[in-house]
Design an enzyme around this catalytic site. Structure first.
Site, PDB file in Angstrom:
ATOM      1  CB  SER A  96      -8.566 -25.278 -30.201  1.00  0.00           C
ATOM      2  OG  SER A  96      -8.958 -24.486 -29.117  1.00  0.00           O
ATOM      3  CG  ASP A  98     -12.456 -22.629 -28.195  1.00  0.00           C
ATOM      4  OD1 ASP A  98     -13.285 -23.220 -27.480  1.00  0.00           O
ATOM      5  OD2 ASP A  98     -11.258 -22.975 -28.260  1.00  0.00           O
ATOM      6  CG  ASP A 104     -11.746 -27.255 -28.441  1.00  0.00           C
ATOM      7  OD1 ASP A 104     -11.766 -26.010 -28.305  1.00  0.00           O
ATOM      8  OD2 ASP A 104     -10.839 -27.967 -27.971  1.00  0.00           O
ATOM      9  CG  ASP A 128     -10.550 -25.946 -25.120  1.00  0.00           C
ATOM     10  OD1 ASP A 128     -10.812 -24.992 -25.894  1.00  0.00           O
ATOM     11  OD2 ASP A 128      -9.494 -26.598 -25.177  1.00  0.00           O
TER      12      ASP A 128
END
Length: 448
Positions: A103, A242, A244, A246
């Site tokens: 992440s 960010d 990834d 999400d």
């Protein structure tokens, strides 16, 4: 059943260090394969996506070996956002989805997140069962039942087309200049494509991943880069994702940043006015600002609070039939569209608000006045338990007494990093600084 391997968002750690080693990824893959293939049938499938970290290649190959060894067929998506894995797990009728990502963490870290066949993250109970399988002897498939692996070339394209369907065809984004900072991460191609195809004049930032620069002075945890680009290019809005994708932070045309609380407040108000906010409530975590709670009360709506972690937000949303939730950190969960936080789709909803109201970003990013809040992190070493230290516990108790009726205190271990997070809210800023400073000093002394 307790969990030691899994944190609040899957398994995470520094690459090539326990638990984020190729050996552990292989065992996790085999354990997950055995867990999802308990009926013994062949034909089970798993989709695997990843972000742009160098270690993703190693972990992807190890997971594939473990999964195929237990008879699972693996479909490799390559670099795609985490929400794309949730969407494609369900769309492709897979039994499990896996995202390889840490992440917002730096490139040296990596992680493994699991999704069930419904596209939602696995429950604590399911993760505990997989963890128990990892610790035991894993039964492998017979030679004739070993799984196959196949690369899916159009996974990103499928997600791009779906993301566009969440923006009404009647509305147009033509004429809007948008900076999108993809953090050199998983959305570095998908996010600019979606915005361009919807008519935006796109200024892409953080779209040159090299395996080592994900989240490096860019993205939702370093909004200065996006804000500077917005001002420099005279853009109407900035969307900072960010690693990834999400999470999201929104930047208005002046460079001002809206965090997840302000974004959720805007969506809650708009959806309530349109009659589409289900349950008359917004679900957020204990980290969300007290000002958001007061804002919701003022609208005659509720703020439902959960433990930290978007998975717990989603669990409460599903249990209560709510369709909007998220975190101050920028996870915005809209279950009408996605099974997990989706930074790009949240950005589209903000752009939709601009298009439908004719207002600038600066008119929308500040929905409520925040109560002064301070958050500091203290790193600790493996084996240390600073929150059990007697002096730390005494200082926390003293500060809780001092803040009684004037604010609130939240002390917790991070579920994704070896950090103690010290957060306080208080209208009296001097008392706020004293409370956080005293606790941080005590924790630092306990970890010295």
């Amino acid at each position: 059943m307790t969990r030691k391997l899994f944190g609040t968002d899957g398994v995470r750690g520094e690459a090539n260090s326990d638990p984020m080693t190729a050996e552990m990824a292989l065992r996790l893959g085999a354990a997950a394969g055995r867990f999802f293939r308990r009926d013994g049938r062949n034909g089970h499938r798993v989709v695997i996506g990843k972000d742009t970290r160098l270690s993703g290649y190693m972990i992807e190959n190890a997971l594939t070996a473990g999964l195929t060894s237990t008879g699972m067929n693996v479909l490799l998506l390559g670099p795609v956002p985490t929400p794309a894995v949730g969407f494609l797990t369900r769309s492709m009728r897979a039994d499990v989805g896996i995202m390889i990502s840490a992440s917002h963490n730096p490139a040296k870290d990596n992680g493994i997140k699991f999704f069930g066949p419904d596209g939602f993250k696995l429950s604590d109970e399911a993760e505990a069962e997989i963890e128990a399988l990892v610790a035991g002897e894993i039964r492998l498939a017979q030679p004739q039942n070993i799984g196959r692996a196949k690369r899916i070339d159009d996974g990103r394209g499928r997600y791009v087309e779906y993301a566009k369907t969440t923006f009404p065809a009647r509305d147009r984004l033509t004429g809007l200049k948008v900076v999108v900072d993809c953090a050199n991460g998983a959305a570095y191609r998908a996010a600019p494509e979606v915005l361009w195809e919807l008519g935006c004049d796109v200024v892409p930032v953080g779209v040159s991943p090299n395996g080592l620069n994900i989240n490096d002075k860019c993205g939702s945890t370093y909004t200065q880069t996006c804000a500077e680009a917005v001002v420099a290019h005279g853009a109407d809005l900035g969307i900072a994702l960010d690693g990834d994708a999400d999470r999201v932070m929104i930047i208005d045309e002046t460079g001002r940043v809206a965090d997840g609380d302000q974004i959720m407040a805007l969506f809650a108000r708009r959806w309530a006015e349109m009659g589409t906010l289900r349950g008359g409530a917004l679900v957020a975590t204990v980290m969300s600002n007290l000002g958001l709670e007061r804002f919701m009360d003022g609208l005659g709506l509720r703020l439902e609070r959960t433990a930290v972690g978007d998975r717990y937000v989603v669990e409460r949303m599903r249990a209560g039939g709510y369709n909007l939730g998220g975190e101050q950190s920028g996870h915005i969960v809209m279950t009408d569209y996605a099974t997990t936080g989706d930074g790009l789709m949240a950005g589209l909803q903000f752009l939709l608000a601009m298009a439908e109201t004719g207002k600038r970003g600066s008119d929308l990013v500040r929905q409520f006045e925040t109560v002064p809040q301070m958050l500091k992190n203290v790193r600790y070493q493996a084996g240390q338990v600073p929150l059990e230290d007697q002096n730390v516990r005494k200082v926390i108790a003293d500060m809780e007494t001092r803040l009684q009726g004037a604010g609130r205190l939240l002390i917790r271990k991070s579920g994704t990093e070896p950090l103690i997070r010290v957060m306080a809210e208080c209208e009296d800023e001097a008392l706020l600084r004293e409370a956080v400073g005293s606790i941080v000093a005590a924790v630092e002394e306990a970890t010295a």
